[in-house]
Design an enzyme around this catalytic site. Structure first.
Site, PDB file in Angstrom:
ATOM      1  CB  SER A 142      62.711 -18.513  56.242  1.00  0.00           C
ATOM      2  OG  SER A 142      62.910 -18.397  54.919  1.00  0.00           O
TER       3      SER A 142
ATOM      4  CD  GLU B 126      62.740 -21.405  48.508  1.00  0.00           C
ATOM      5  OE1 GLU B 126      63.519 -20.801  48.798  1.00  0.00           O
ATOM      6  OE2 GLU B 126      61.675 -20.293  47.367  1.00  0.00           O
TER       7      GLU B 126
ATOM      8  CG  MET C 122      67.358 -10.281  47.821  1.00  0.00           C
ATOM      9  SD  MET C 122      66.646 -11.215  46.301  1.00  0.00           S
ATOM     10  CE  MET C 122      66.101 -11.503  46.891  1.00  0.00           C
ATOM     11  NE  ARG C 123      73.514  -5.237  47.342  1.00  0.00           N
ATOM     12  CZ  ARG C 123      73.350  -4.123  47.306  1.00  0.00           C
ATOM     13  NH1 ARG C 123      74.193  -3.688  45.761  1.00  0.00           N
ATOM     14  NH2 ARG C 123      72.536  -3.268  48.168  1.00  0.00           N
ATOM     15  CB  ILE C 124      74.861 -10.474  40.729  1.00  0.00           C
ATOM     16  CG1 ILE C 124      72.895 -10.487  40.882  1.00  0.00           C
ATOM     17  CG2 ILE C 124      75.442 -11.521  39.740  1.00  0.00           C
ATOM     18  CD1 ILE C 124      73.303  -9.865  39.044  1.00  0.00           C
TER      19      ILE C 124
ATOM     20  CG  HIS D 155      66.064 -18.766  41.044  1.00  0.00           C
ATOM     21  ND1 HIS D 155      65.699 -17.721  40.958  1.00  0.00           N
ATOM     22  CD2 HIS D 155      64.440 -19.027  40.076  1.00  0.00           C
ATOM     23  CE1 HIS D 155      65.085 -16.658  40.634  1.00  0.00           C
ATOM     24  NE2 HIS D 155      64.063 -17.945  39.808  1.00  0.00           N
TER      25      HIS D 155
HETATM   26  C1  GAR Z   1      63.612 -17.534  48.807  1.00  0.00           C
HETATM   27  O1  GAR Z   1      62.572 -17.858  48.164  1.00  0.00           O
HETATM   28  C2  GAR Z   1      64.993 -17.370  47.441  1.00  0.00           C
HETATM   29  O2  GAR Z   1      64.314 -18.651  46.897  1.00  0.00           O
HETATM   30  C3  GAR Z   1      65.019 -16.061  47.385  1.00  0.00           C
HETATM   31  O3  GAR Z   1      64.748 -15.219  48.666  1.00  0.00           O
HETATM   32  C4  GAR Z   1      64.002 -16.217  48.949  1.00  0.00           C
HETATM   33  C5  GAR Z   1      64.806 -15.822  50.642  1.00  0.00           C
HETATM   34  O4  GAR Z   1      63.987 -16.515  51.778  1.00  0.00           O
HETATM   35  N1  GAR Z   1      65.841 -16.006  46.303  1.00  0.00           N
HETATM   36  C6  GAR Z   1      65.825 -15.373  44.993  1.00  0.00           C
HETATM   37  O5  GAR Z   1      64.725 -14.949  45.076  1.00  0.00           O
HETATM   38  C7  GAR Z   1      67.142 -14.922  44.633  1.00  0.00           C
HETATM   39  N2  GAR Z   1      66.542 -15.178  42.879  1.00  0.00           N
HETATM   40  P1  GAR Z   1      64.432 -16.327  52.978  1.00  0.00           P
HETATM   41  O6  GAR Z   1      65.355 -15.009  53.418  1.00  0.00           O
HETATM   42  O7  GAR Z   1      63.275 -16.219  53.675  1.00  0.00           O
HETATM   43  O8  GAR Z   1      65.642 -17.473  52.617  1.00  0.00           O
END
Ligand code: GAR
Length: 194
Positions: A21, A179, A95-97, A114
Protein backbone atom coordinates in the site's frame (compact mmCIF):
# COMPACT_ATOMS: atom_id res chain seq x y z
CA UNK A 1 19.87 15.67 0.25
CA UNK A 2 19.81 14.74 -3.43
CA UNK A 3 20.11 17.43 -6.07
CA UNK A 4 18.17 17.18 -9.31
CA UNK A 5 19.25 18.58 -12.66
CA UNK A 6 16.72 21.08 -13.92
CA UNK A 7 13.20 19.69 -13.99
CA UNK A 8 14.29 16.05 -14.36
CA UNK A 9 12.70 13.64 -11.89
CA UNK A 10 14.80 11.17 -9.97
CA UNK A 11 14.30 7.47 -10.79
CA UNK A 12 13.42 5.38 -7.75
CA UNK A 13 12.90 1.70 -7.02
CA UNK A 14 10.38 0.54 -4.42
CA UNK A 15 11.12 -2.74 -2.59
CA UNK A 16 8.08 -4.57 -1.21
CA UNK A 17 7.25 -7.91 0.43
CA UNK A 18 3.55 -7.62 1.23
CA UNK A 19 0.44 -5.63 0.37
CA UNK A 20 2.38 -2.75 -1.11
CA UNK A 21 0.00 0.00 0.00
CA UNK A 22 2.93 2.37 0.57
CA UNK A 23 4.15 1.64 -2.93
CA UNK A 24 0.70 2.46 -4.30
CA UNK A 25 0.58 5.77 -2.49
CA UNK A 26 4.10 6.64 -3.69
CA UNK A 27 3.01 5.81 -7.22
CA UNK A 28 -0.06 8.04 -6.98
CA UNK A 29 2.04 10.89 -5.63
CA UNK A 30 4.69 10.41 -8.36
CA UNK A 31 2.02 11.26 -10.93
CA UNK A 32 1.40 14.67 -9.38
CA UNK A 33 2.82 17.80 -10.92
CA UNK A 34 5.00 18.73 -7.95
CA UNK A 35 6.49 15.24 -7.52
CA UNK A 36 10.26 15.09 -7.86
CA UNK A 37 10.49 11.36 -8.43
CA UNK A 38 9.23 8.66 -10.73
CA UNK A 39 9.02 4.96 -10.00
CA UNK A 40 11.17 3.07 -12.50
CA UNK A 41 11.04 -0.28 -10.77
CA UNK A 42 9.25 -2.38 -8.16
CA UNK A 43 11.17 -5.24 -6.65
CA UNK A 44 9.98 -8.01 -4.36
CA UNK A 45 11.29 -11.13 -2.64
CA UNK A 46 7.73 -12.45 -2.57
CA UNK A 47 6.02 -13.68 -5.71
CA UNK A 48 2.61 -13.07 -4.07
CA UNK A 49 3.24 -9.47 -2.99
CA UNK A 50 0.05 -7.51 -3.59
CA UNK A 51 1.79 -4.54 -5.16
CA UNK A 52 3.15 -6.60 -8.06
CA UNK A 53 -0.26 -6.90 -9.68
CA UNK A 54 -0.76 -3.16 -9.33
CA UNK A 55 2.66 -2.56 -10.96
CA UNK A 56 1.96 -4.88 -13.89
CA UNK A 57 -1.39 -3.22 -14.58
CA UNK A 58 0.35 0.13 -14.81
CA UNK A 59 3.25 -1.22 -16.82
CA UNK A 60 5.80 -0.40 -14.13
CA UNK A 61 8.85 -2.62 -14.46
CA UNK A 62 8.79 -5.28 -11.75
CA UNK A 63 11.23 -7.94 -10.62
CA UNK A 64 10.95 -10.89 -8.25
CA UNK A 65 14.16 -11.86 -6.47
CA UNK A 66 14.84 -15.31 -5.10
CA UNK A 67 16.45 -14.78 -1.72
CA UNK A 68 17.64 -18.34 -1.08
CA UNK A 69 21.20 -17.15 -1.45
CA UNK A 70 21.54 -13.59 -0.15
CA UNK A 71 24.81 -12.90 -1.91
CA UNK A 72 23.46 -13.92 -5.31
CA UNK A 73 20.21 -12.07 -4.66
CA UNK A 74 21.95 -8.83 -3.79
CA UNK A 75 24.31 -9.04 -6.77
CA UNK A 76 21.33 -9.49 -9.04
CA UNK A 77 19.57 -6.53 -7.41
CA UNK A 78 22.63 -4.32 -7.91
CA UNK A 79 22.72 -5.27 -11.58
CA UNK A 80 19.00 -4.53 -12.05
CA UNK A 81 19.29 -1.18 -10.27
CA UNK A 82 22.13 -0.10 -12.51
CA UNK A 83 20.30 -1.22 -15.63
CA UNK A 84 17.23 0.81 -14.67
CA UNK A 85 19.11 3.93 -13.68
CA UNK A 86 17.95 3.85 -10.07
CA UNK A 87 19.29 6.62 -7.90
CA UNK A 88 17.26 5.95 -4.80
CA UNK A 89 15.62 2.92 -3.16
CA UNK A 90 12.48 3.16 -1.04
CA UNK A 91 11.96 0.17 1.22
CA UNK A 92 8.22 -0.15 1.80
CA UNK A 93 7.42 -3.18 3.90
CA UNK A 94 10.44 -5.02 2.51
CA UNK A 95 11.07 -7.78 5.05
CA UNK A 96 14.71 -8.45 4.18
CA UNK A 97 17.76 -6.74 5.57
CA UNK A 98 20.15 -5.27 3.02
CA UNK A 99 23.73 -6.23 3.85
CA UNK A 100 26.51 -3.81 4.72
CA UNK A 101 28.23 -4.87 1.51
CA UNK A 102 25.13 -4.05 -0.55
CA UNK A 103 24.72 -0.63 1.06
CA UNK A 104 28.38 0.14 0.33
CA UNK A 105 28.10 -0.96 -3.29
CA UNK A 106 24.84 0.84 -4.14
CA UNK A 107 25.75 4.31 -5.28
CA UNK A 108 22.53 5.98 -4.20
CA UNK A 109 20.41 6.56 -1.13
CA UNK A 110 18.25 3.98 0.59
CA UNK A 111 15.18 5.02 2.57
CA UNK A 112 12.83 3.03 4.77
CA UNK A 113 9.46 3.58 6.39
CA UNK A 114 8.93 2.10 9.83
CA UNK A 115 5.65 1.91 11.78
CA UNK A 116 6.83 3.48 15.04
CA UNK A 117 8.36 6.64 16.41
CA UNK A 118 11.98 5.60 16.10
CA UNK A 119 14.22 5.13 18.03
CA UNK A 120 11.39 3.44 19.94
CA UNK A 121 10.46 -0.05 18.80
CA UNK A 122 12.96 -1.05 16.15
CA UNK A 123 12.30 -4.35 14.40
CA UNK A 124 9.04 -6.26 14.28
CA UNK A 125 5.70 -6.21 16.17
CA UNK A 126 5.81 -2.50 16.92
CA UNK A 127 2.05 -2.08 17.40
CA UNK A 128 1.85 -4.96 19.89
CA UNK A 129 4.65 -3.38 21.93
CA UNK A 130 2.99 0.06 21.89
CA UNK A 131 -0.31 -1.38 23.17
CA UNK A 132 1.43 -3.55 25.80
CA UNK A 133 3.33 -0.54 27.12
CA UNK A 134 0.18 1.60 27.11
CA UNK A 135 1.94 4.36 25.18
CA UNK A 136 -0.16 7.46 24.49
CA UNK A 137 1.42 8.00 21.08
CA UNK A 138 2.79 5.90 18.32
CA UNK A 139 3.48 6.92 14.75
CA UNK A 140 5.71 6.35 11.76
CA UNK A 141 9.19 7.31 10.66
CA UNK A 142 10.94 7.71 7.32
CA UNK A 143 14.69 7.34 7.69
CA UNK A 144 17.85 6.64 5.76
CA UNK A 145 19.01 3.04 5.90
CA UNK A 146 22.40 2.22 7.35
CA UNK A 147 23.93 -1.07 8.41
CA UNK A 148 22.13 -1.07 11.79
CA UNK A 149 18.45 -2.06 11.88
CA UNK A 150 16.06 0.93 11.84
CA UNK A 151 18.83 3.22 13.05
CA UNK A 152 19.68 5.57 10.15
CA UNK A 153 19.17 9.34 10.16
CA UNK A 154 15.52 10.33 10.54
CA UNK A 155 13.98 12.38 7.71
CA UNK A 156 10.40 12.83 8.93
CA UNK A 157 8.09 11.45 11.61
CA UNK A 158 4.36 11.64 12.22
CA UNK A 159 2.77 11.10 15.63
CA UNK A 160 -0.43 9.08 15.92
CA UNK A 161 -2.60 9.08 19.06
CA UNK A 162 -3.17 5.70 20.71
CA UNK A 163 -6.65 5.30 22.20
CA UNK A 164 -7.70 3.05 25.10
CA UNK A 165 -9.95 1.09 22.74
CA UNK A 166 -7.08 0.39 20.31
CA UNK A 167 -5.72 -3.05 19.55
CA UNK A 168 -2.64 -3.75 17.39
CA UNK A 169 -4.82 -4.08 14.29
CA UNK A 170 -6.76 -0.83 14.70
CA UNK A 171 -3.55 1.03 15.54
CA UNK A 172 -1.71 -0.47 12.55
CA UNK A 173 -4.49 0.74 10.27
CA UNK A 174 -4.36 4.31 11.57
CA UNK A 175 -0.55 4.43 11.45
CA UNK A 176 -0.53 3.01 7.91
CA UNK A 177 -2.84 5.75 6.64
CA UNK A 178 -0.33 8.30 7.97
CA UNK A 179 2.55 6.39 6.36
CA UNK A 180 0.87 6.95 3.00
CA UNK A 181 1.14 10.70 3.51
CA UNK A 182 4.54 10.77 5.20
CA UNK A 183 6.60 8.78 2.68
CA UNK A 184 5.98 10.98 -0.39
CA UNK A 185 6.46 14.07 1.78
CA UNK A 186 9.82 12.78 3.04
CA UNK A 187 10.95 12.00 -0.49
CA UNK A 188 10.08 15.43 -1.77
CA UNK A 189 11.87 16.92 1.23
CA UNK A 190 15.21 15.34 0.36
CA UNK A 191 14.98 15.96 -3.38
CA UNK A 192 15.74 19.53 -4.28
CA UNK A 193 15.73 21.06 -7.71
CA UNK A 194 18.67 23.04 -9.06
C1 GAR B 1 4.08 -0.78 6.76
O1 GAR B 1 3.36 -0.54 7.95
C2 GAR B 1 5.56 -0.52 6.97
O2 GAR B 1 5.82 0.56 7.80
C3 GAR B 1 5.98 -1.81 7.61
O3 GAR B 1 5.28 -2.82 6.89
C4 GAR B 1 4.06 -2.28 6.42
C5 GAR B 1 3.98 -2.53 4.93
O4 GAR B 1 2.72 -2.20 4.44
N1 GAR B 1 7.39 -2.00 7.55
C6 GAR B 1 8.09 -2.58 8.50
O5 GAR B 1 7.59 -3.06 9.51
C7 GAR B 1 9.57 -2.66 8.24
N2 GAR B 1 10.28 -2.89 9.45
P1 GAR B 1 2.46 -2.09 2.87
O6 GAR B 1 3.03 -3.36 2.23
O7 GAR B 1 0.98 -2.02 2.74
O8 GAR B 1 3.15 -0.86 2.37
Amino acid sequence: MITLNGSKKIGIAVFISGKGSNFKSLYKFSKKKNSKFKINLVLSNNINAGGLKFARKRKIKNEIINYKNINLAENKILYILKKNNIQLICLAGFMRILSKKFLKKFKGSVLNIHPSLLPRYKGLNTHIKVIQNRDKYSGCTVHYVNSKLDSGKIILQKKVRVYKRDNPKSLAKRVLSQEHILYPKALNKILINT
